[in-house]
Write an enzyme that holds these catalytic residues in place. Structure first.
Site, PDB file in Angstrom:
ATOM      1  N   CYS A   1       0.823  -1.213   0.000  1.00  0.00           N
ATOM      2  CA  CYS A   1       0.000   0.000   0.000  1.00  0.00           C
ATOM      3  C   CYS A   1       0.854   1.258   0.000  1.00  0.00           C
ATOM      4  O   CYS A   1       2.052   1.227   0.303  1.00  0.00           O
ATOM      5  CB  CYS A   1      -0.889   0.052   1.252  1.00  0.00           C
ATOM      6  SG  CYS A   1      -1.963  -1.370   1.495  1.00  0.00           S
TER       7      CYS A   1
ATOM      8  N   CYS B   1      -2.596   5.015   2.892  1.00  0.00           N
ATOM      9  CA  CYS B   1      -3.750   4.119   2.732  1.00  0.00           C
ATOM     10  C   CYS B   1      -4.655   4.186   3.962  1.00  0.00           C
ATOM     11  O   CYS B   1      -4.185   4.159   5.101  1.00  0.00           O
ATOM     12  CB  CYS B   1      -3.287   2.686   2.508  1.00  0.00           C
ATOM     13  SG  CYS B   1      -4.649   1.534   2.190  1.00  0.00           S
TER      14      CYS B   1
ATOM     15  N   CYS C   1      -2.580  -2.834  -3.472  1.00  0.00           N
ATOM     16  CA  CYS C   1      -3.856  -2.688  -2.766  1.00  0.00           C
ATOM     17  C   CYS C   1      -4.896  -2.111  -3.728  1.00  0.00           C
ATOM     18  O   CYS C   1      -4.618  -1.139  -4.440  1.00  0.00           O
ATOM     19  CB  CYS C   1      -3.661  -1.767  -1.564  1.00  0.00           C
ATOM     20  SG  CYS C   1      -5.188  -1.294  -0.721  1.00  0.00           S
TER      21      CYS C   1
ATOM     22  N   CYS D   1      -6.093   1.764  -2.138  1.00  0.00           N
ATOM     23  CA  CYS D   1      -5.278   2.979  -2.311  1.00  0.00           C
ATOM     24  C   CYS D   1      -4.570   3.021  -3.655  1.00  0.00           C
ATOM     25  O   CYS D   1      -4.011   4.059  -4.027  1.00  0.00           O
ATOM     26  CB  CYS D   1      -4.269   3.111  -1.170  1.00  0.00           C
ATOM     27  SG  CYS D   1      -2.977   1.841  -1.159  1.00  0.00           S
TER      28      CYS D   1
END
Length: 351
Positions: free
Chosen positions: A38, A42, A69, A72
């Site tokens: 991420c 995030c 991810c 994000c």
């Protein structure tokens, strides 16, 4: 720009906990239990720190087997974040002992040398050469503080020869490497404390000039603050030769105005000294925002670095960091207390 490339994992983790958007593009973090990586900002629930790994960029995380991810979307960066990512990558390349040419850096981030130089300076407030020199200086200070032999520390910090370091020794450490390694041993600092209109004050002089003007409420605390600078220096009560000059500084604290003609021992990085010089040009009774100071030194993107330089100032009033306020005019932090900052500004306006 905050350099997350030079931070420890603990400091990167703090940026993740803060969901610091300024760190996006400078590193990513991956969660071993989910296999996902991420952005630092995030909004997903935080994992346990023992399950988190940090990577310099997206490619490194994907090479290690992690996938992006879907919340994000770290693989998609805004144009501004892409700029920061390029500069962050260049900073990592610069943090080595071997000099890196401008052409090699530009090629590594796929832009022209001219464009890269402008991009790097706009983000960091420094040229690539100055960045690497600052990295060398930091590594040298850390090695010497750890007790490493001077010659070895100088060479491992990236100085090609000892003579190339000694040509710039004063700018880097403010003293010889041997003396710095010993924590300032054999440096004589004469100081005196007294009462001023802002409470208790401490003024200190080195062989070069006034090196500290500190404000507080307790003499013991002021001396402890001074001793943190060079823990092994000899701190002596002001002698006859320095007492008169110290008295002049204390009088200036009580009645600000005009210039101080005494020699100053201003120690700091090249950037800090540039900021402090800009602060000394702000007229009494006026203020400037951090952005205005950054603009005045030709580094409009270095607002945070300007704030850090103000906080590092050890010469209260002489270097008037109290004249720097937020963009909306509100008072921000002050090393010696916001109440003192407000009192100083009010007093100067009334003169």
């Amino acid at each position: 720009m905050t350099s997350y490339t030079s931070m420890t994992d603990d400091e990167r983790w703090q940026a993740v906990l803060n969901r610091d958007a300024a760190a996006d593009g400078q590193f990513v973090f991956a969660v071993q239990t989910t296999g996902i990586f991420c952005r630092p900002s995030c909004r997903a629930r935080h994992a346990l720190p023992q399950n988190v790994r940090f990577f310099a960029d997206i490619d490194a995380a994907q090479h290690a087997g992690f996938r992006p991810c879907k919340r994000c979307r770290p693989e998609t960066l805004s144009p501004e974040q892409q700029k920061i990512a390029k500069v962050a990558h260049a900073c990592r390349l610069l943090e080595q002992e071997t000099p890196v040419t401008l052409e090699a850096l530009a090629q590594a981030v796929a832009v022209s040398p001219y464009h890269f130089h402008r991009l790097f300076k706009s983000v960091t407030g420094m040229t690539p050469k100055a960045w690497q020199q600052a990295w060398r200086a930091r590594r040298l200070r850390e090695s010497l503080a750890a007790g490493q032999a001077v010659t070895q520390a100088v060479l491992e910090a990236g100085f090609p020869t000892s003579s190339s370091y000694y040509r710039h020794a004063d700018d880097i450490l403010g003293m010889t490497a041997q003396r710095y390694r010993q924590g300032g041993k054999s440096s004589d600092i004469h100081y005196s404390t007294g009462e001023c209109s802002l409470g208790r004050c401490l003024v200190a002089m080195s062989e070069r000039g006034i090196c500290a003007v500190l404000l507080g409420d307790d003499d013991a605390a002021l001396l402890a603050e001074l001793q943190q600078t060079l823990p092994a220096a000899r701190y002596l009560a002001a002698d006859a030769a320095s007492s008169e000059q110290i008295a002049t500084v204390i009088a200036r604290l009580n009645q600000p105005g005009g210039t101080l003609s005494l020699p100053l021992d201003i120690r700091g990085t090249a950037f800090q000294q540039q900021v402090w010089q800009a602060l000394r040009t702000i007229p009494e009774g006026q203020t400037r925002s951090y952005q205005q100071v950054a603009d005045s030194i030709g580094k409009p993107k270095a607002v945070r670095a300007v704030a850090s330089a103000c906080a590092a100032n050890r010469l209260a009033i002489v270097v008037p960091c109290h004249r720097v306020v937020r963009g909306d005019g509100a008072l921000s932090g002050y090393r010696w207390g916001v109440a003192r900052k407000a009192a100083l500004l009010q007093r100067e306006k009334e003169r």
